[in-house]
Design a protein around this motif. Structure first.
Motif, PDB file in Angstrom:
ATOM      1  N   ARG A   1       0.837  -1.201   0.000  1.00 38.64           N
ATOM      2  CA  ARG A   1       0.000   0.000   0.000  1.00 38.64           C
ATOM      3  C   ARG A   1       0.873   1.253   0.000  1.00 38.64           C
ATOM      4  NH1 ARG A   1      -1.748   3.875   3.008  1.00 38.64           N
ATOM      5  NH2 ARG A   1      -0.746   3.165   4.912  1.00 38.64           N
ATOM      6  N   LEU A   2       1.899   1.260   0.844  1.00 39.29           N
ATOM      7  CA  LEU A   2       2.789   2.414   0.930  1.00 39.29           C
ATOM      8  C   LEU A   2       3.573   2.637  -0.364  1.00 39.29           C
ATOM      9  CD1 LEU A   2       4.084   1.924   4.583  1.00 39.29           C
ATOM     10  CD2 LEU A   2       2.505   3.699   3.753  1.00 39.29           C
ATOM     11  N   LEU A   3       3.808   1.548  -1.113  1.00 36.81           N
ATOM     12  CA  LEU A   3       4.525   1.640  -2.384  1.00 36.81           C
ATOM     13  C   LEU A   3       3.579   1.839  -3.573  1.00 36.81           C
ATOM     14  CD1 LEU A   3       7.147  -1.191  -1.766  1.00 36.81           C
ATOM     15  CD2 LEU A   3       7.596   1.278  -1.908  1.00 36.81           C
ATOM     16  N   TRP A   4       2.293   1.979  -3.313  1.00 38.19           N
ATOM     17  CA  TRP A   4       1.272   2.156  -4.347  1.00 38.19           C
ATOM     18  C   TRP A   4       1.226   0.973  -5.309  1.00 38.19           C
ATOM     19  CZ3 TRP A   4      -1.943   6.512  -4.442  1.00 38.19           C
ATOM     20  CH2 TRP A   4      -1.614   7.494  -3.511  1.00 38.19           C
ATOM     21  N   LEU A   5       1.410  -0.232  -4.792  1.00 38.38           N
ATOM     22  CA  LEU A   5       1.360  -1.462  -5.596  1.00 38.38           C
ATOM     23  C   LEU A   5       0.034  -2.159  -5.296  1.00 38.38           C
ATOM     24  CD1 LEU A   5       5.027  -2.620  -4.945  1.00 38.38           C
ATOM     25  CD2 LEU A   5       4.129  -1.490  -6.994  1.00 38.38           C
ATOM     26  N   SER A   6      -1.028  -1.685  -5.921  1.00 36.65           N
ATOM     27  CA  SER A   6      -2.379  -2.129  -5.563  1.00 36.65           C
ATOM     28  C   SER A   6      -2.602  -3.615  -5.833  1.00 36.65           C
ATOM     29  CB  SER A   6      -3.432  -1.290  -6.269  1.00 36.65           C
ATOM     30  OG  SER A   6      -3.278  -1.360  -7.665  1.00 36.65           O
ATOM     31  N   ARG A   7      -2.097  -4.158  -6.948  1.00 34.52           N
ATOM     32  CA  ARG A   7      -2.294  -5.582  -7.218  1.00 34.52           C
ATOM     33  C   ARG A   7      -1.574  -6.425  -6.171  1.00 34.52           C
ATOM     34  NH1 ARG A   7      -3.927  -9.618 -10.432  1.00 34.52           N
ATOM     35  NH2 ARG A   7      -2.535 -11.305 -11.000  1.00 34.52           N
ATOM     36  N   THR A   8      -0.354  -6.054  -5.818  1.00 36.95           N
ATOM     37  CA  THR A   8       0.393  -6.782  -4.785  1.00 36.95           C
ATOM     38  C   THR A   8      -0.317  -6.675  -3.448  1.00 36.95           C
ATOM     39  OG1 THR A   8       2.471  -6.391  -5.959  1.00 36.95           O
ATOM     40  CG2 THR A   8       2.632  -7.006  -3.623  1.00 36.95           C
ATOM     41  N   GLU A   9      -0.861  -5.511  -3.150  1.00 33.46           N
ATOM     42  CA  GLU A   9      -1.603  -5.338  -1.901  1.00 33.46           C
ATOM     43  C   GLU A   9      -2.818  -6.269  -1.868  1.00 33.46           C
ATOM     44  OE1 GLU A   9      -3.971  -1.938   0.716  1.00 33.46           O
ATOM     45  OE2 GLU A   9      -3.119  -1.405  -1.240  1.00 33.46           O
TER      46      GLU A   9
END
Length: 175
Positions: free
Chosen positions: A42-50
């Motif tokens: 979330r902090l890295l703006w990686l929505s699919r990974t989140e």
């Protein structure tokens, strides 16, 4: 783990996170592990990974069901006309062998996460993970068991169970 640390030392946050996700997928991990990785994504703006980390956390708590799903060909009655989105948005009904008092198939809802591809095309085949609404009903399934997917009355897909892992419920493990 040393690889992830090395990437962190070089500010390669996304690569380090990918390594930690792969480690969590390869080895048994607890809910807290997936919570931490989801927050990092979330902090890295990686929505699919989140979303994947949240999915994996749910599997730790509710169980893992992986199946090889073959969708019926697009021209067949009951077939999908659009792809199944890969990230757990589709919630079809599944016949896992139970019957109602009237003798009809008792169908259960389970979300689908498509592995190794963004979605599953109509008539396509792929490995998917299922997240049942009521996982306790699915615990008798094991590798080789065949189930069917329904979105209308006719069968929309046939799946063969590849793997199941269910959490041990305290008081039900013989101890």
């Amino acid at each position: 783990m040393a690889d992830a640390t090395e990437y962190l030392d070089h500010d390669e946050w996304e690569v380090a996170l990918d390594i930690l996700v792969e480690l969590g997928d390869a080895y048994a991990s607890e809910s807290a592990y997936w919570d931490l990785l989801a927050e990092a994504a979330r902090l890295l703006w990686l929505s699919r990974t989140e979303r994947w980390c949240h999915w994996r956390r749910a599997e730790v708590a509710r169980g893992l069901i992986r199946v090889d799903l073959q969708l019926v060909e697009p021209g067949v009655l009951g077939a999908r006309r659009t792809p199944i989105p890969g990230e757990g948005h589709s919630r079809p009904l599944w016949d896992i062998g139970d019957v109602t008092a009237a003798g009809h198939p008792d169908l259960y809802v389970a979300r689908i996460w498509v592995e190794s591809q963004p979605d599953l095309l109509p008539g396509g085949r792929g490995v998917v993970r299922l997240a049942p609404l009521s996982p306790q009903r699915w615990q008798r399934l094991s590798a080789g068991y065949v189930i069917t997917m329904h979105e209308q009355k006719p069968v929309a897909g046939i799946a063969t169970v590849i793997e199941t892992v269910f959490p041990v419920i305290k008081g039900h493990d013989g101890g």
